[in-house]
Design an enzyme around this catalytic site. Structure first.
Site, PDB file in Angstrom:
ATOM      1  N   SER A 176     -14.197  60.794  39.598  1.00  0.00           N
ATOM      2  CA  SER A 176     -13.895  62.218  39.742  1.00  0.00           C
ATOM      3  C   SER A 176     -14.609  62.732  40.982  1.00  0.00           C
ATOM      4  CB  SER A 176     -14.307  62.973  38.475  1.00  0.00           C
ATOM      5  OG  SER A 176     -13.902  64.325  38.556  1.00  0.00           O
TER       6      SER A 176
ATOM      7  N   HIS B   9      -9.549  62.033  39.405  1.00  0.00           N
ATOM      8  CA  HIS B   9      -9.155  63.387  39.056  1.00  0.00           C
ATOM      9  C   HIS B   9      -8.689  64.111  40.315  1.00  0.00           C
ATOM     10  CE1 HIS B   9     -12.054  63.375  35.370  1.00  0.00           C
ATOM     11  NE2 HIS B   9     -10.935  62.724  35.126  1.00  0.00           N
TER      12      HIS B   9
ATOM     13  N   ASP C 227     -15.619  62.542  31.187  1.00  0.00           N
ATOM     14  CA  ASP C 227     -14.355  61.815  31.068  1.00  0.00           C
ATOM     15  C   ASP C 227     -14.621  60.337  31.354  1.00  0.00           C
ATOM     16  OD1 ASP C 227     -11.668  61.357  30.654  1.00  0.00           O
ATOM     17  OD2 ASP C 227     -11.093  61.784  32.721  1.00  0.00           O
TER      18      ASP C 227
END
Length: 337
Positions: A17, A44, A136
């Site tokens: 991310s 992401h 995540d």
């Protein structure tokens, strides 16, 4: 779908991310040229973004990197890079690009990729979690390990954003942690390890979540009761009821998934948004009251409107000062890291 004769022995599923592009470049640079596993990568990114990540990774190391296409066959020694607004999943040695519900507010989501790799490849799945905030990928690494695979994270001290790898470590879901540039040499050893093909019992919950990720954006086929008991919380995406799939893992009836930490952050953002709406409303109320007071001259109405303006103005100043103080506290004083 039939399994190709030259299918890869397994998969390396990689998630990142914030700070992930730099980490992915260093990861790609260290990959072995003869890697017998396919590599799948998600980062992401906003839904409308134009991603050039495949080109960046292709230039960064010895393995070819391509933008993933729905239905394409996985290839050993190739990096399949996810695209914006699609989950990157695997099914029968083929790529699946899905518009299934977001997870932790993301599509593609790291958890969705890791879970899919775990179910399809079991002990021949390796999860790699790189730089990023929040958590995540943590539940996804747990899925990979539960199916006999290996979990690897970037050393938090080596990551621009340490949240994702640190949360995985603190959750006890990590087998190896090391700098991004050193993960490739480790993979060369891991893919040669002896893998015991044990007949593991299928995880019904994991399979259900994988089917949800494989589904459509607004699927109506999800059985809410099958997800778990009501949690008492609401989904930040759709305001629907969240079910507790497992401890720290929630889903709503249309499939949006949230971890505990991501849910906390999402609700913080909701609260902040509501406070800013309140601040704007107070400012407008004060202005309108003063205008009305100016239009009625002296008398009871003038006094009433003036009092309303003073009350709204005072509330505005109190709330504004509070929000400013909260911002300074969360951001840190100048010079703090």
């Amino acid at each position: 779908m039939s399994v190709p004769a030259d299918a890869p022995n397994g998969v390396v599923a990689v998630g990142a991310s914030a700070g992930g592009v730099e980490a992915l470049q260093r990861f790609a640079a260290g990959l072995p040229e003869d890697l017998p596993y396919a590599v799948l990568v998600v980062l992401h990114m906003p839904a409308g973004a134009a991603s050039v990540l495949a080109k960046i990774m292709d230039r960064s190391g010895p393995l070819p990197a391509v933008t993933a296409r729905d239905g394409e066959v996985l290839a050993a020694g190739r990096i399949h890079v996810g695209v914006p607004d699609r989950h990157l999943l695997v099914d029968d040695h083929h790529v699946v690009l899905s518009q299934g519900p977001t997870e932790n507010g993301h599509r593609p989501a790291v958890n969705a990729l890791f879970r899919s790799a775990a179910l399809q490849f079991g002990p021949r799945a390796i999860g790699v979690l790189l730089s990023g905030a929040l958590d995540d990928g943590v539940l996804g690494l747990a899925a990979i390990r539960a199916c006999g695979g290996v979990a690897v994270v970037q050393d938090p001290a080596d990551a621009l954003f340490s949240g994702m790898p640190r949360n995985a470590i603190e959750g006890g879901e990590v087998d190896h942690q090391l700098p991004a540039s050193d993960i490739g040499p480790l993979l060369a050893k891991l893919v040669d390890r002896v893998v015991e093909e044990t007949g593991m019992e299928q995880n019904v919950t994991m399979q259900l979540e994988n089917r949800i990720a494989m589904g459509s954006r607004f699927s109506t086929e999800i059985d809410g009761e099958a997800l778990g008991p009501p949690s008492g919380y609401t989904c930040p995406d759709c305001n629907g009821s969240l079910m507790e799939v497992q401890v720290g893992n929630y889903r709503c009836r249309v499939g949006h998934a949230w971890s505990s930490e991501a849910l906390l952050v999402a609700h913080d953002q909701e609260v902040e948004g509501a406070l800013w709406v309140a601040l704007r409303s107070l400012e407008e109320k004060a202005k309108l009251s003063r205008r009305l007071a100016a239009n009625v001259g002296s008398g009871p109405l003038y006094q009433r409107y003036t009092e309303l303006a003073d009350e709204a103005g005072h509330a505005y100043r109190v709330l504004s000062t509070t929000l400013e103080g909260e911002y300074r506290t969360s951001a840190g004083a100048p010079g703090e890291s």
